[in-house]
Design a protein around this motif. Sequence first.
Motif, PDB file in Angstrom:
ATOM      1  N   GLU A  49       0.831  -1.212   0.000  1.00 43.85           N
ATOM      2  CA  GLU A  49       0.000   0.000   0.000  1.00 43.85           C
ATOM      3  C   GLU A  49       0.857   1.250   0.000  1.00 43.85           C
ATOM      4  O   GLU A  49       1.948   1.260   0.547  1.00 43.85           O
ATOM      5  CB  GLU A  49      -0.905   0.021   1.244  1.00 43.85           C
ATOM      6  CG  GLU A  49      -2.152  -0.816   1.134  1.00 43.85           C
ATOM      7  CD  GLU A  49      -3.100  -0.396   0.016  1.00 43.85           C
ATOM      8  OE1 GLU A  49      -3.284   0.806  -0.203  1.00 43.85           O
ATOM      9  OE2 GLU A  49      -3.633  -1.282  -0.649  1.00 43.85           O
ATOM     10  N   GLY A  50       0.319   2.308  -0.583  1.00 41.37           N
ATOM     11  CA  GLY A  50       0.943   3.632  -0.533  1.00 41.37           C
ATOM     12  C   GLY A  50       2.269   3.711  -1.266  1.00 41.37           C
ATOM     13  O   GLY A  50       2.614   2.850  -2.065  1.00 41.37           O
ATOM     14  N   PRO A  51       3.031   4.767  -0.977  1.00 45.61           N
ATOM     15  CA  PRO A  51       4.313   4.993  -1.656  1.00 45.61           C
ATOM     16  C   PRO A  51       5.337   3.885  -1.413  1.00 45.61           C
ATOM     17  O   PRO A  51       6.234   3.684  -2.202  1.00 45.61           O
ATOM     18  CB  PRO A  51       4.816   6.308  -1.071  1.00 45.61           C
ATOM     19  CG  PRO A  51       3.643   6.950  -0.438  1.00 45.61           C
ATOM     20  CD  PRO A  51       2.676   5.858  -0.093  1.00 45.61           C
ATOM     21  N   ARG A  52       5.196   3.165  -0.325  1.00 47.37           N
ATOM     22  CA  ARG A  52       6.133   2.078  -0.030  1.00 47.37           C
ATOM     23  C   ARG A  52       5.976   0.914  -0.997  1.00 47.37           C
ATOM     24  O   ARG A  52       6.841   0.065  -1.084  1.00 47.37           O
ATOM     25  CB  ARG A  52       5.924   1.568   1.394  1.00 47.37           C
ATOM     26  CG  ARG A  52       6.399   2.546   2.419  1.00 47.37           C
ATOM     27  CD  ARG A  52       6.472   1.897   3.771  1.00 47.37           C
ATOM     28  NE  ARG A  52       6.351   2.935   4.780  1.00 47.37           N
ATOM     29  CZ  ARG A  52       5.682   2.818   5.889  1.00 47.37           C
ATOM     30  NH1 ARG A  52       5.045   1.702   6.163  1.00 47.37           N
ATOM     31  NH2 ARG A  52       5.625   3.812   6.748  1.00 47.37           N
ATOM     32  N   ALA A  53       4.865   0.889  -1.710  1.00 45.38           N
ATOM     33  CA  ALA A  53       4.613  -0.189  -2.668  1.00 45.38           C
ATOM     34  C   ALA A  53       5.411  -0.015  -3.953  1.00 45.38           C
ATOM     35  O   ALA A  53       5.390  -0.887  -4.815  1.00 45.38           O
ATOM     36  CB  ALA A  53       3.120  -0.258  -2.981  1.00 45.38           C
ATOM     37  N   MET A  54       6.116   1.092  -4.075  1.00 42.89           N
ATOM     38  CA  MET A  54       6.855   1.403  -5.311  1.00 42.89           C
ATOM     39  C   MET A  54       7.747   0.247  -5.749  1.00 42.89           C
ATOM     40  O   MET A  54       7.720  -0.160  -6.908  1.00 42.89           O
ATOM     41  CB  MET A  54       7.694   2.663  -5.091  1.00 42.89           C
ATOM     42  CG  MET A  54       8.518   3.086  -6.253  1.00 42.89           C
ATOM     43  SD  MET A  54       7.604   4.246  -7.237  1.00 42.89           S
ATOM     44  CE  MET A  54       8.815   4.663  -8.442  1.00 42.89           C
ATOM     45  N   GLY A  55       8.544  -0.289  -4.842  1.00 40.41           N
ATOM     46  CA  GLY A  55       9.458  -1.390  -5.170  1.00 40.41           C
ATOM     47  C   GLY A  55       8.712  -2.621  -5.652  1.00 40.41           C
ATOM     48  O   GLY A  55       9.105  -3.257  -6.639  1.00 40.41           O
TER      49      GLY A  55
END
Length: 153
Positions: A119-125
């Motif tokens: 979820e959120g920006p941490r999901a980028m990877g």
Amino acid sequence: MTTFKSRLQSDLTTAIKGRDELRSATLRMTLAAITTEEVAGKTARELSDEEVRKVVAREAKKRREAAEAFESGGRPEQAARERAEGEVLAEYLPQQLSDDELAALVAEAVAEARAGGAEGPRAMGAVMKIVNPKVAGRAEGGRVAAAVKGALA
């Protein structure tokens, strides 16, 4: 020798015979970069077609960046030459994804990552890990990252 590399070499021969200075110079530089990549490291090896394609893509990106640098430095003739070389190399690369196609792939990857709990920006990877193999050489990494950031925002 890989089929892609042999195609580049035969195209170089044709360009030399046809006295096409731009094409022959560009292909020479690209083949030199491929050879450098082959002998880099502890042992020399032959690159696969996919690895050769990556070298060609890297060379095309160098041309784009150099053209921008020359343009901002007030050297339009040199920028035009770099762009022309980039166009020669673009003929050997897969067709680039349109913005809509890229957005669709990113949306699928975001949905898949969210299903996996990201979820959120941490999901980028996690999203990049899913989308990169699907994009594979058809869009630049920076463009993909920007699309993923936009989709996660």
